[in-house]
Design a protein around this motif. Structure first.
Motif, PDB file in Angstrom:
ATOM      1  N   UNK A 122       3.466 -22.861  -3.365  1.00  0.00           N
ATOM      2  CA  UNK A 122       4.617 -23.754  -3.338  1.00  0.00           C
ATOM      3  C   UNK A 122       4.678 -24.607  -4.573  1.00  0.00           C
ATOM      4  N   UNK A 123       5.622 -25.542  -4.597  1.00  0.00           N
ATOM      5  CA  UNK A 123       5.816 -26.399  -5.758  1.00  0.00           C
ATOM      6  C   UNK A 123       4.625 -27.297  -6.021  1.00  0.00           C
ATOM      7  N   UNK A 124       3.817 -27.552  -4.984  1.00  0.00           N
ATOM      8  CA  UNK A 124       2.649 -28.414  -5.156  1.00  0.00           C
ATOM      9  C   UNK A 124       1.373 -27.614  -5.352  1.00  0.00           C
ATOM     10  N   UNK A 125       1.505 -26.329  -5.688  1.00  0.00           N
ATOM     11  CA  UNK A 125       0.329 -25.470  -5.837  1.00  0.00           C
ATOM     12  C   UNK A 125      -0.059 -25.353  -7.305  1.00  0.00           C
ATOM     13  N   UNK A 126      -1.330 -25.519  -7.651  1.00  0.00           N
ATOM     14  CA  UNK A 126      -1.757 -25.470  -9.053  1.00  0.00           C
ATOM     15  C   UNK A 126      -1.532 -24.135  -9.737  1.00  0.00           C
ATOM     16  N   UNK A 127      -1.404 -23.031  -8.977  1.00  0.00           N
ATOM     17  CA  UNK A 127      -1.186 -21.728  -9.604  1.00  0.00           C
ATOM     18  C   UNK A 127       0.274 -21.480  -9.963  1.00  0.00           C
ATOM     19  N   UNK A 128       1.156 -22.357  -9.519  1.00  0.00           N
ATOM     20  CA  UNK A 128       2.543 -22.221  -9.900  1.00  0.00           C
ATOM     21  C   UNK A 128       3.254 -21.057  -9.242  1.00  0.00           C
ATOM     22  N   UNK A 129       4.272 -20.551  -9.948  1.00  0.00           N
ATOM     23  CA  UNK A 129       5.183 -19.567  -9.369  1.00  0.00           C
ATOM     24  C   UNK A 129       4.616 -18.153  -9.301  1.00  0.00           C
ATOM     25  N   UNK A 130       3.677 -17.821 -10.171  1.00  0.00           N
ATOM     26  CA  UNK A 130       3.111 -16.473 -10.207  1.00  0.00           C
ATOM     27  C   UNK A 130       1.665 -16.553 -10.681  1.00  0.00           C
ATOM     28  N   UNK A 131       0.886 -15.529 -10.340  1.00  0.00           N
ATOM     29  CA  UNK A 131      -0.481 -15.410 -10.852  1.00  0.00           C
ATOM     30  C   UNK A 131      -0.797 -13.945 -11.103  1.00  0.00           C
ATOM     31  N   UNK A 132      -1.494 -13.694 -12.188  1.00  0.00           N
ATOM     32  CA  UNK A 132      -2.021 -12.366 -12.533  1.00  0.00           C
ATOM     33  C   UNK A 132      -3.535 -12.471 -12.460  1.00  0.00           C
ATOM     34  N   UNK A 183       8.432 -20.723 -15.715  1.00  0.00           N
ATOM     35  CA  UNK A 183       9.486 -19.774 -16.075  1.00  0.00           C
ATOM     36  C   UNK A 183       8.940 -18.654 -16.968  1.00  0.00           C
ATOM     37  N   UNK A 184       7.898 -18.958 -17.760  1.00  0.00           N
ATOM     38  CA  UNK A 184       7.309 -17.935 -18.621  1.00  0.00           C
ATOM     39  C   UNK A 184       6.428 -16.974 -17.835  1.00  0.00           C
ATOM     40  N   UNK A 185       5.662 -17.467 -16.866  1.00  0.00           N
ATOM     41  CA  UNK A 185       4.847 -16.549 -16.080  1.00  0.00           C
ATOM     42  C   UNK A 185       5.733 -15.661 -15.220  1.00  0.00           C
ATOM     43  N   UNK A 186       6.873 -16.166 -14.769  1.00  0.00           N
ATOM     44  CA  UNK A 186       7.810 -15.307 -14.037  1.00  0.00           C
ATOM     45  C   UNK A 186       8.296 -14.185 -14.950  1.00  0.00           C
ATOM     46  N   UNK A 187       8.629 -14.516 -16.192  1.00  0.00           N
ATOM     47  CA  UNK A 187       9.084 -13.508 -17.151  1.00  0.00           C
ATOM     48  C   UNK A 187       8.003 -12.467 -17.412  1.00  0.00           C
ATOM     49  N   UNK A 188       6.764 -12.920 -17.676  1.00  0.00           N
ATOM     50  CA  UNK A 188       5.671 -11.992 -17.949  1.00  0.00           C
ATOM     51  C   UNK A 188       5.359 -11.140 -16.723  1.00  0.00           C
ATOM     52  N   UNK A 189       5.352 -11.760 -15.555  1.00  0.00           N
ATOM     53  CA  UNK A 189       5.075 -11.055 -14.302  1.00  0.00           C
ATOM     54  C   UNK A 189       6.005  -9.857 -14.127  1.00  0.00           C
ATOM     55  N   UNK A 190       7.272 -10.048 -14.448  1.00  0.00           N
ATOM     56  CA  UNK A 190       8.258  -8.980 -14.265  1.00  0.00           C
ATOM     57  C   UNK A 190       8.088  -7.856 -15.289  1.00  0.00           C
ATOM     58  N   UNK A 191       7.420  -8.123 -16.385  1.00  0.00           N
ATOM     59  CA  UNK A 191       7.297  -7.135 -17.462  1.00  0.00           C
ATOM     60  C   UNK A 191       6.033  -6.271 -17.365  1.00  0.00           C
TER      61      UNK A 191
END
Length: 212
Positions: free
Chosen positions: A141-151, A187-195
Motif C-alpha cells: 500500500x501507500x504506507x509500504x516501504x517497497x512502494x508500488x512494485x518490487x523485483x 512511477x519509474x519502478x512501474x515503468x521498469x516492471x512493465x518492460x
C-alpha cells in the motif's frame, strides 16, 4: 484522497523499512511539494513526483549505451546511482536510484525470479537484529516501504534478499541511505516492471565491476 493526505501518510512510516533507510531520514518541511498528482493504478494510485526537484541525471531518460551487456539486461551502477535497461538500438533507458549505505551495498550477477505489485514487506533477520522494534510485516500500500512494485533478485534458486523496488521517500533518489536495496521513484519502478520479464539478468556494479 487529496495528495497532501497521501504524502503525510507516507512520511509518517518512512523509518520502518528494511530496504529503506536505517533510521529516520531528515527531510524538508515542504514534503507535499514533492508531489504533483497521481497516476492511475490498482489497487492504489501512484503518487507522482515533481521531477524539477530531482537532479536532471536522476530523471528517467533515454541515453546512448556503449557497454558490452546484451539488450534486455538491467545494469545497476551503485556509484553513479543509476539503472540502465539496455535496448536493441545501442541506447538504454536510464533511471535514477537510491542505494545502500556504505557497508550495505551489494554487487554481483542475479536475475529477477519474481515480481510484485504493491508487495507486502517484511524485515530480514539482520534488520530485526539491528532494530528489534521493526514491525514483522506490512501489507502492500501507500504506507509500504517497497512502494508500488518490487523485483526480487535471486542467484540460482537462492534469494539474495536484495530488491529493486519503489520508495515513498523520493528525496532519497541519488542518495546512499538504504540497507542495501535499490530504490526507484514509484512511477519509474512501474515503468521498469512493465518492460522486464521474470528471468531478466541484473548486473549490480560497484567501482565499475560486478565480479569480485
Amino acid at each position: 484522497m487529496p495528495i497532501r493526505r497521501i504524502v503525510l501518510g507516507l512520511i509518517l512510516i518512512a523509518p520502518l523499512a528494511a530496504c529503506n533507510a536505517r533510521g529516520p531520514v531528515n527531510v524538508a518541511s515542504d514534503d507535499a511539494a514533492w508531489y504533483t498528482g497521481t497516476m492511475p493504478d490498482k489497487p492504489f494510485d501512484v503518487p507522482l513526483v515533481d521531477k524539477s526537484r530531482l537532479d536532471p541525471k536522476y530523471r528517467r531518460q533515454v541515453v546512448r549505451y556503449t557497454g558490452p551487456e546484451k539488450p534486455g539486461t538491467i545494469v545497476v551502477d551503485i556509484d553513479n546511482r543509476q539503472i540502465a535497461l539496455v535496448q536493441e538500438d545501442g541506447s538504454a533507458i536510464q533511471y535514477g536510484v537510491g542505494v545502500g549505505k556504505a557497508g550495505f551495498s551489494w554487487k554481483g550477477e542475479a536475475h529477477i525470479a519474481r515480481k510484485g505489485v504493491w508487495p507486502d514487506w517484511s524485515p530480514t533477520t539482520t534488520m530485526v537484529s539491528l532494530n528489534p522494534d521493526l514491525p514483522r510485516t506490512r501489507k502492500g500500500g501507500l504506507d509500504n516501504p517497497l512502494g508500488a512494485r518490487a523485483l526480487y533478485l535471486y542467484q540460482g534458486n537462492r534469494d539474495t534478499l536484495f530488491r529493486i523496488h519503489g520508495t515513498n521517500e523520493p528525496w532519497s533518489i541519488g542518495e546512499q541511505l538504504s540497507s542495501g536495496c535499490v530504490r526507484m521513484l514509484n512511477e519509474d519502478i512501474v515503468d521498469l516492471y512493465e518492460r522486464v520479464p521474470v528471468g531478466t539478468q541484473v548486473l549490480v556494479k560497484r567501482n565499475g565491476k560486478y565480479r569480485v
